[in-house]
Design a protein around this motif. Structure first.
Motif, PDB file in Angstrom:
ATOM      1  N   LEU A  52       0.831  -1.203   0.000  1.00  0.00           N
ATOM      2  CA  LEU A  52       0.000   0.000   0.000  1.00  0.00           C
ATOM      3  C   LEU A  52       0.867   1.254   0.000  1.00  0.00           C
ATOM      4  O   LEU A  52       0.625   2.197  -0.760  1.00  0.00           O
ATOM      5  CB  LEU A  52      -0.912   0.008   1.229  1.00  0.00           C
ATOM      6  CG  LEU A  52      -2.002  -1.049   1.314  1.00  0.00           C
ATOM      7  CD1 LEU A  52      -2.780  -0.895   2.614  1.00  0.00           C
ATOM      8  CD2 LEU A  52      -2.952  -0.949   0.127  1.00  0.00           C
ATOM      9  N   ASP A  74       2.317   2.088  -3.168  1.00  0.00           N
ATOM     10  CA  ASP A  74       1.319   2.639  -4.093  1.00  0.00           C
ATOM     11  C   ASP A  74       0.856   4.033  -3.699  1.00  0.00           C
ATOM     12  O   ASP A  74      -0.041   4.597  -4.337  1.00  0.00           O
ATOM     13  CB  ASP A  74       0.087   1.713  -4.149  1.00  0.00           C
ATOM     14  CG  ASP A  74       0.291   0.553  -5.101  1.00  0.00           C
ATOM     15  OD1 ASP A  74       1.274   0.581  -5.866  1.00  0.00           O
ATOM     16  OD2 ASP A  74      -0.535  -0.375  -5.095  1.00  0.00           O
ATOM     17  N   VAL A  77      -0.634   4.791  -0.803  1.00  0.00           N
ATOM     18  CA  VAL A  77      -1.808   4.720   0.063  1.00  0.00           C
ATOM     19  C   VAL A  77      -1.334   4.798   1.509  1.00  0.00           C
ATOM     20  O   VAL A  77      -0.497   4.005   1.942  1.00  0.00           O
ATOM     21  CB  VAL A  77      -2.604   3.427  -0.163  1.00  0.00           C
ATOM     22  CG1 VAL A  77      -3.781   3.343   0.794  1.00  0.00           C
ATOM     23  CG2 VAL A  77      -3.089   3.344  -1.607  1.00  0.00           C
ATOM     24  N   ARG A 131      -6.241   7.606   0.179  1.00  0.00           N
ATOM     25  CA  ARG A 131      -5.505   8.695  -0.484  1.00  0.00           C
ATOM     26  C   ARG A 131      -6.342   9.961  -0.408  1.00  0.00           C
ATOM     27  O   ARG A 131      -7.564   9.925  -0.580  1.00  0.00           O
ATOM     28  CB  ARG A 131      -5.248   8.379  -1.960  1.00  0.00           C
ATOM     29  CG  ARG A 131      -4.272   7.260  -2.247  1.00  0.00           C
ATOM     30  CD  ARG A 131      -3.948   7.220  -3.741  1.00  0.00           C
ATOM     31  NE  ARG A 131      -3.043   6.144  -4.083  1.00  0.00           N
ATOM     32  CZ  ARG A 131      -3.348   5.109  -4.863  1.00  0.00           C
ATOM     33  NH1 ARG A 131      -4.569   5.027  -5.370  1.00  0.00           N
ATOM     34  NH2 ARG A 131      -2.459   4.173  -5.145  1.00  0.00           N
ATOM     35  N   GLU A 189      -8.926   3.418  -8.672  1.00  0.00           N
ATOM     36  CA  GLU A 189      -7.518   3.052  -8.521  1.00  0.00           C
ATOM     37  C   GLU A 189      -7.158   2.871  -7.050  1.00  0.00           C
ATOM     38  O   GLU A 189      -6.447   1.930  -6.673  1.00  0.00           O
ATOM     39  CB  GLU A 189      -6.627   4.131  -9.148  1.00  0.00           C
ATOM     40  CG  GLU A 189      -6.679   4.169 -10.663  1.00  0.00           C
ATOM     41  CD  GLU A 189      -6.048   5.439 -11.234  1.00  0.00           C
ATOM     42  OE1 GLU A 189      -5.483   6.228 -10.433  1.00  0.00           O
ATOM     43  OE2 GLU A 189      -6.113   5.638 -12.453  1.00  0.00           O
ATOM     44  N   THR A 190      -7.654   3.778  -6.210  1.00  0.00           N
ATOM     45  CA  THR A 190      -7.358   3.687  -4.780  1.00  0.00           C
ATOM     46  C   THR A 190      -7.990   2.446  -4.171  1.00  0.00           C
ATOM     47  O   THR A 190      -7.343   1.704  -3.417  1.00  0.00           O
ATOM     48  CB  THR A 190      -7.868   4.937  -4.054  1.00  0.00           C
ATOM     49  OG1 THR A 190      -7.241   6.095  -4.618  1.00  0.00           O
ATOM     50  CG2 THR A 190      -7.546   4.875  -2.573  1.00  0.00           C
ATOM     51  N   ARG A 233      -8.877  -0.321  -5.634  1.00  0.00           N
ATOM     52  CA  ARG A 233      -8.224  -1.541  -6.109  1.00  0.00           C
ATOM     53  C   ARG A 233      -6.881  -1.742  -5.423  1.00  0.00           C
ATOM     54  O   ARG A 233      -6.487  -2.874  -5.135  1.00  0.00           O
ATOM     55  CB  ARG A 233      -8.054  -1.478  -7.628  1.00  0.00           C
ATOM     56  CG  ARG A 233      -9.369  -1.665  -8.380  1.00  0.00           C
ATOM     57  CD  ARG A 233      -9.181  -1.506  -9.880  1.00  0.00           C
ATOM     58  NE  ARG A 233     -10.443  -1.727 -10.593  1.00  0.00           N
ATOM     59  CZ  ARG A 233     -10.626  -1.453 -11.890  1.00  0.00           C
ATOM     60  NH1 ARG A 233      -9.612  -0.934 -12.605  1.00  0.00           N
ATOM     61  NH2 ARG A 233     -11.791  -1.675 -12.462  1.00  0.00           N
ATOM     62  N   SER A 234      -6.178  -0.651  -5.133  1.00  0.00           N
ATOM     63  CA  SER A 234      -4.927  -0.758  -4.382  1.00  0.00           C
ATOM     64  C   SER A 234      -5.168  -1.308  -2.986  1.00  0.00           C
ATOM     65  O   SER A 234      -4.335  -2.038  -2.433  1.00  0.00           O
ATOM     66  CB  SER A 234      -4.243   0.613  -4.280  1.00  0.00           C
ATOM     67  OG  SER A 234      -3.793   1.062  -5.533  1.00  0.00           O
TER      68      SER A 234
END
Length: 217
Positions: free
Chosen positions: A143, A146, A148, A182, A201-202, A204-205
């Motif tokens: 995370l 990425d 996050v 995020r 996108e967030t 899925r992360s």
């Protein structure tokens, strides 16, 4: 709704009027002001969030849209209306997704927030376990790679009762939520359909974290 096409209900972003609405509401958070501007709330705030939720639900499941009013019994000293609009989902295991619009931008997150006592006990047991705890460390590292951020607000200053202060995963054991997200400041894309892509996108992360919670909590 009769007379509206699918294209009419498509998410096209949050208009600037939504951010201005929250700025103005903060300056005059009264029933009189809100009702005088209810049409702006319905058109510029509620409708876009509802359209966004409608597009997210096929992948992420049913969500609930927030109401504009606060329960003032638990918000003393604050105005009767929220300075944000949000949507959230919660599964049987307590995990879920969250998206929020405020005057200063967008937040998208997921995980388990404010777990009950039994959920928190299972969560800490899974963190302490060498196998599942190591899996979570890898998830959190992914995370952070990425972009996050893990939610650390409210974390205990010391080890929770019954756990040693020198536990190798004490930083995770001290958390009272297991969630991340995020924050996005206001940018031009917020007013376009690209805002949906940032949320997707967030989320899925965050899927590995939500999956870990589902398997262990």
């Amino acid at each position: 709704m009769a007379g509206r096409s699918d294209d009419d209900e498509a998410f096209r972003g949050f208009p600037a009027a939504a951010l201005e609405f929250f700025d103005d509401l903060e300056a005059d958070n009264t029933k009189e002001w809100f009702h005088a501007h209810r049409d702006v709330y319905d058109r510029a705030v509620k409708a876009p969030m509802a359209a966004l939720v409608q597009e997210l639900e096929p992948e992420f499941g049913p969500m609930t849209l927030s109401r504009p009013n606060r329960d003032v019994r638990f918000a003393r000293g604050r105005g009767p209306y929220k300075l944000e609009v949000y949507a959230r989902s919660r599964r049987h295991d307590g995990a879920g997704w969250y998206v929020q619009l405020m005057a200063d931008g967008l937040f998208a997150g997921g995980g388990i927030y404010m777990p009950d006592r039994e959920q928190l006990a299972r969560l800490r047991a899974a963190i302490a376990d060498d196998r599942t705890g190591a899996e979570l460390v890898d998830v959190v590292a992914g995370l952070e790679a990425d972009g996050v951020e893990l939610m650390r607000d409210g974390a205990l200053r010391t080890a929770p009762r019954g756990w040693p202060a020198d536990h190798p995963r004490i930083e995770l054991l001290r958390l009272v939520h297991l969630a991340g997200g995020r924050r996005f400041p206001v940018r031009r894309w917020l007013h376009t359909a690209a805002a949906r892509d940032r949320v997707v996108e967030t989320w899925r992360s965050l899927q590995p974290l939500v999956d870990w919670i589902g398997a262990n909590v």
